[in-house]
Design a protein around this motif. Structure first.
Motif, PDB file in Angstrom:
ATOM      1  N   GLU A   1       3.130 -17.024   9.526  1.00 21.82           N
ATOM      2  CA  GLU A   1       3.787 -16.152  10.504  1.00 21.82           C
ATOM      3  C   GLU A   1       5.120 -15.680   9.931  1.00 21.82           C
ATOM      4  OE1 GLU A   1       2.399 -15.327  13.420  1.00 21.82           O
ATOM      5  OE2 GLU A   1       2.125 -17.053  14.729  1.00 21.82           O
ATOM      6  N   ASP A   2       5.362 -14.376   9.981  1.00 27.72           N
ATOM      7  CA  ASP A   2       6.725 -13.930   9.719  1.00 27.72           C
ATOM      8  C   ASP A   2       7.449 -13.899  11.063  1.00 27.72           C
ATOM      9  OD1 ASP A   2       5.864 -11.669  11.030  1.00 27.72           O
ATOM     10  OD2 ASP A   2       5.629 -10.484   9.213  1.00 27.72           O
ATOM     11  N   LEU A   3       8.733 -13.557  11.039  1.00 21.55           N
ATOM     12  CA  LEU A   3       9.512 -13.630  12.282  1.00 21.55           C
ATOM     13  C   LEU A   3       8.937 -12.718  13.365  1.00 21.55           C
ATOM     14  CD1 LEU A   3      11.952 -14.775  13.793  1.00 21.55           C
ATOM     15  CD2 LEU A   3      13.305 -12.892  12.868  1.00 21.55           C
ATOM     16  N   GLN A   4       8.508 -11.532  12.952  1.00 21.19           N
ATOM     17  CA  GLN A   4       7.998 -10.579  13.941  1.00 21.19           C
ATOM     18  C   GLN A   4       6.715 -11.089  14.608  1.00 21.19           C
ATOM     19  OE1 GLN A   4       7.408  -6.617  12.435  1.00 21.19           O
ATOM     20  NE2 GLN A   4       6.913  -5.818  14.468  1.00 21.19           N
ATOM     21  N   SER A   5       5.813 -11.625  13.792  1.00 23.46           N
ATOM     22  CA  SER A   5       4.562 -12.099  14.391  1.00 23.46           C
ATOM     23  C   SER A   5       4.789 -13.384  15.190  1.00 23.46           C
ATOM     24  CB  SER A   5       3.457 -12.255  13.349  1.00 23.46           C
ATOM     25  OG  SER A   5       3.765 -13.288  12.471  1.00 23.46           O
ATOM     26  N   LEU A   6       5.746 -14.220  14.729  1.00 25.27           N
ATOM     27  CA  LEU A   6       6.064 -15.419  15.517  1.00 25.27           C
ATOM     28  C   LEU A   6       6.618 -15.003  16.875  1.00 25.27           C
ATOM     29  CD1 LEU A   6       6.345 -18.587  15.659  1.00 25.27           C
ATOM     30  CD2 LEU A   6       8.718 -18.249  14.957  1.00 25.27           C
ATOM     31  N   ARG A   7       7.535 -14.034  16.855  1.00 20.69           N
ATOM     32  CA  ARG A   7       8.096 -13.525  18.113  1.00 20.69           C
ATOM     33  C   ARG A   7       6.971 -13.063  19.048  1.00 20.69           C
ATOM     34  NH1 ARG A   7      12.649  -9.953  15.852  1.00 20.69           N
ATOM     35  NH2 ARG A   7      14.437 -11.325  15.928  1.00 20.69           N
ATOM     36  N   GLN A   8       6.073 -12.283  18.475  1.00 22.28           N
ATOM     37  CA  GLN A   8       4.992 -11.726  19.290  1.00 22.28           C
ATOM     38  C   GLN A   8       4.084 -12.837  19.833  1.00 22.28           C
ATOM     39  OE1 GLN A   8       2.556  -8.854  17.235  1.00 22.28           O
ATOM     40  NE2 GLN A   8       1.115  -8.742  18.943  1.00 22.28           N
ATOM     41  N   HIS A   9       3.702 -13.767  18.948  1.00 21.63           N
ATOM     42  CA  HIS A   9       2.764 -14.813  19.356  1.00 21.63           C
ATOM     43  C   HIS A   9       3.398 -15.855  20.271  1.00 21.63           C
ATOM     44  CE1 HIS A   9       0.304 -13.531  15.664  1.00 21.63           C
ATOM     45  NE2 HIS A   9      -0.217 -13.013  16.758  1.00 21.63           N
ATOM     46  N   VAL A  10       4.725 -15.944  20.241  1.00 18.39           N
ATOM     47  CA  VAL A  10       5.409 -16.851  21.168  1.00 18.39           C
ATOM     48  C   VAL A  10       5.708 -16.128  22.478  1.00 18.39           C
ATOM     49  CG1 VAL A  10       7.561 -18.109  21.583  1.00 18.39           C
ATOM     50  CG2 VAL A  10       6.396 -18.356  19.399  1.00 18.39           C
ATOM     51  N   THR A  11       6.154 -14.880  22.350  1.00 21.87           N
ATOM     52  CA  THR A  11       6.574 -14.136  23.537  1.00 21.87           C
ATOM     53  C   THR A  11       5.425 -13.952  24.527  1.00 21.87           C
ATOM     54  OG1 THR A  11       8.229 -12.958  22.246  1.00 21.87           O
ATOM     55  CG2 THR A  11       7.606 -11.978  24.324  1.00 21.87           C
ATOM     56  N   GLN A  12       4.261 -13.599  24.012  1.00 13.88           N
ATOM     57  CA  GLN A  12       3.147 -13.312  24.928  1.00 13.88           C
ATOM     58  C   GLN A  12       2.797 -14.498  25.827  1.00 13.88           C
ATOM     59  OE1 GLN A  12      -0.192 -11.378  23.098  1.00 13.88           O
ATOM     60  NE2 GLN A  12       1.032  -9.675  22.385  1.00 13.88           N
ATOM     61  N   PRO A  13       2.485 -15.680  25.256  1.00 13.55           N
ATOM     62  CA  PRO A  13       2.152 -16.800  26.153  1.00 13.55           C
ATOM     63  C   PRO A  13       3.334 -17.264  27.005  1.00 13.55           C
ATOM     64  CG  PRO A  13       2.145 -17.525  23.858  1.00 13.55           C
ATOM     65  CD  PRO A  13       2.274 -16.042  23.845  1.00 13.55           C
ATOM     66  N   VAL A  14       4.548 -17.177  26.438  1.00 12.65           N
ATOM     67  CA  VAL A  14       5.717 -17.613  27.219  1.00 12.65           C
ATOM     68  C   VAL A  14       5.911 -16.700  28.432  1.00 12.65           C
ATOM     69  CG1 VAL A  14       8.252 -17.749  27.174  1.00 12.65           C
ATOM     70  CG2 VAL A  14       6.938 -18.805  25.362  1.00 12.65           C
ATOM     71  N   MET A  15       5.760 -15.389  28.220  1.00 15.34           N
ATOM     72  CA  MET A  15       5.903 -14.460  29.343  1.00 15.34           C
ATOM     73  C   MET A  15       4.793 -14.661  30.367  1.00 15.34           C
ATOM     74  SD  MET A  15       8.666 -12.835  29.000  1.00 15.34           S
ATOM     75  CE  MET A  15       8.427 -11.840  30.441  1.00 15.34           C
ATOM     76  N   GLN A  16       3.587 -14.928  29.875  1.00 17.51           N
ATOM     77  CA  GLN A  16       2.469 -15.174  30.807  1.00 17.51           C
ATOM     78  C   GLN A  16       2.723 -16.435  31.619  1.00 17.51           C
ATOM     79  OE1 GLN A  16       0.216 -13.170  31.561  1.00 17.51           O
ATOM     80  NE2 GLN A  16      -0.631 -12.042  29.844  1.00 17.51           N
ATOM     81  N   LEU A  17       3.220 -17.474  30.937  1.00 17.42           N
ATOM     82  CA  LEU A  17       3.529 -18.729  31.647  1.00 17.42           C
ATOM     83  C   LEU A  17       4.639 -18.501  32.666  1.00 17.42           C
ATOM     84  CD1 LEU A  17       3.391 -21.225  28.667  1.00 17.42           C
ATOM     85  CD2 LEU A  17       2.076 -21.462  30.775  1.00 17.42           C
ATOM     86  N   LYS A  18       5.627 -17.715  32.258  1.00 15.67           N
ATOM     87  CA  LYS A  18       6.747 -17.446  33.150  1.00 15.67           C
ATOM     88  C   LYS A  18       6.276 -16.684  34.396  1.00 15.67           C
ATOM     89  CE  LYS A  18      10.917 -14.675  33.423  1.00 15.67           C
ATOM     90  NZ  LYS A  18      11.707 -13.626  32.819  1.00 15.67           N
ATOM     91  N   ALA A  19       5.543 -15.595  34.151  1.00 11.40           N
ATOM     92  CA  ALA A  19       5.132 -14.731  35.260  1.00 11.40           C
ATOM     93  C   ALA A  19       4.148 -15.435  36.192  1.00 11.40           C
ATOM     94  CB  ALA A  19       4.501 -13.459  34.709  1.00 11.40           C
ATOM     95  N   ASN A  20       3.139 -16.064  35.584  1.00 13.88           N
ATOM     96  CA  ASN A  20       2.123 -16.701  36.422  1.00 13.88           C
ATOM     97  C   ASN A  20       2.629 -18.014  36.998  1.00 13.88           C
ATOM     98  OD1 ASN A  20      -0.044 -14.739  36.094  1.00 13.88           O
ATOM     99  ND2 ASN A  20       0.029 -15.327  33.951  1.00 13.88           N
TER     100      ASN A  20
END
Lengths: 189, 167
Positions: B67-86
């Motif tokens: 993972e580079d920083l951009q893909s780590l950001r993307q792969h972390v952000t998506q589940p974290v936002m889903q966990l946050k919202a749901n």
């Protein structure tokens, strides 16, 4: 109650004639949205479980062989498998049928950043609804779309609802064509 | 070329209003719906697991240098936002607070290193603990401790980075 026009609070919408598409891959959220819309009195609710499914349902309801009960409004989740919300809105806004390209749409997003709201706006969504969704916010967004239809703008790099929410003074060259011959009344149905 | 910059305006139509009329959605209906949300008995655990697994995969990939920083950001952000919202729909407000800390942190870093991965992993484990222990609301004293720990870890990382940059 802020979920309607204050001057007409006593009167209720006849949402039983309304058809709403929900494009949401998370079953709990899709069920919850359906349940709320039913409670609001929406007559027909169609659920698509991913972007591709949403496009297929839009095509069959509002496309060339469209049904007699076309979809009036689409609630579209951003993050979905098999074509995400941005791909779905691109397909909608670039369609040749007016009943699709002018379709009112609301982006549903778990992302709350300004960048996401701007991306939704710049891709042609009418409104954005941020998760977690509350009943009041859902009602407000839907009623806003009904009560405040926005003109559509076709520019070299954009087609969608006018992104300007208010008129500001502008002293530059007027490049917007608003003569009657260029105004097309949308929605052929 | 004037033709290329011309903007056409299509008048707004009141087609939806013509179809459904005008007025309001009754307050009672909205309240019934909100009650459905507030009192839903669905177990958030199995849903959350899917997103937590995504986070675990992101950490594993990052550790393996995939993972580079951009893909780590993307792969972390998506589940974290889903966990946050749901999570918020199920009363897990602490998840939202921690998610904001994590997302703000990831926005401020400019490269990926072992310390960043360790912070993301700690965050993943904290979220898993919250869900597994059904720690709803703000989590009380434990919740505050978790938030302080995460903020502290992010702060220590930034201080360390600045110290390195200034040396």
């Amino acid at each position: 109650m802020s979920t309607g026009n204050n001057n007409r609070q006593k009167k209720s919408y006849s949402l039983h004639q309304f058809t709403i598409l929900i494009a949401e891959d998370f079953p709990f959220m899709a069920d919850l949205l359906s349940s709320m819309l039913r409670e609001f009195g929406v007559g027909r609710i169609i659920v698509a479980e991913n972007g591709r499914d949403a496009i297929s349902r839009l095509r069959s309801s509002n496309g060339d062989s469209g049904s007699r009960e076309p979809i009036d409004l689409a609630l579209i989740d951003w993050l979905m498998p098999k074509q995400n919300g941005m791909e779905v809105i691109s397909w909608i806004r670039s369609h040749k049928r007016d009943s699709l390209r002018f379709l009112p749409t609301i982006l549903i997003s778990a992302y709350t950043s300004e960048a996401v709201v701007e991306a939704g706006r710049d891709n042609g969504f009418n409104e954005v609804l941020v998760k977690p969704v509350s009943a009041e916010k859902l009602a407000q967004r839907i009623l806003y779309v009904i009560d405040n239809p926005r003109p559509f703008v076709k520019a070299p790099n954009f087609f969608g609802p006018d992104r300007r929410r208010k008129d500001l003074d502008y002293s530059g060259e007027e490049r917007r064509v608003t003569q009657s011959e260029h105004i097309k009344v949308n929605h052929e149905r | 070329m004037q033709g290329e910059t011309r903007v056409n305006i299509y008048k707004a139509t009141k087609i939806l209003q013509a179809k459904v009329g005008s007025g309001a959605v009754e307050k009672e209906k909205v309240e019934v719906c909100q009650k459905q949300i507030d009192e839903n008995q669905t177990d958030f655990g199995p849903m959350a697991k899917e997103f937590l697994d995504e986070l675990t995969r992101a950490v594993t990939f990052a550790r393996a240098g995939k993972e580079d920083l951009q893909s780590l950001r993307q792969h972390v952000t998506q589940p974290v936002m889903q966990l946050k919202a749901n999570g918020a729909m199920f009363g897990y407000t602490l998840i939202g607070d921690l998610a904001n800390i994590m997302l703000n942190f990831l926005e401020t870093v400019s490269r990926i290193d072992d310390d960043i991965i360790a912070i993301v992993e700690a965050h993943q484990k904290t979220l898993a603990a919250i869900v597994n222990n059904q720690m709803k609301g703000d989590g009380g004293a434990t919740g505050k401790m978790m938030k302080d720990e995460l903020v502290g870890a992010c702060k220590r990382y930034m201080e360390k980075r600045h110290a390195k940059g200034n040396s």
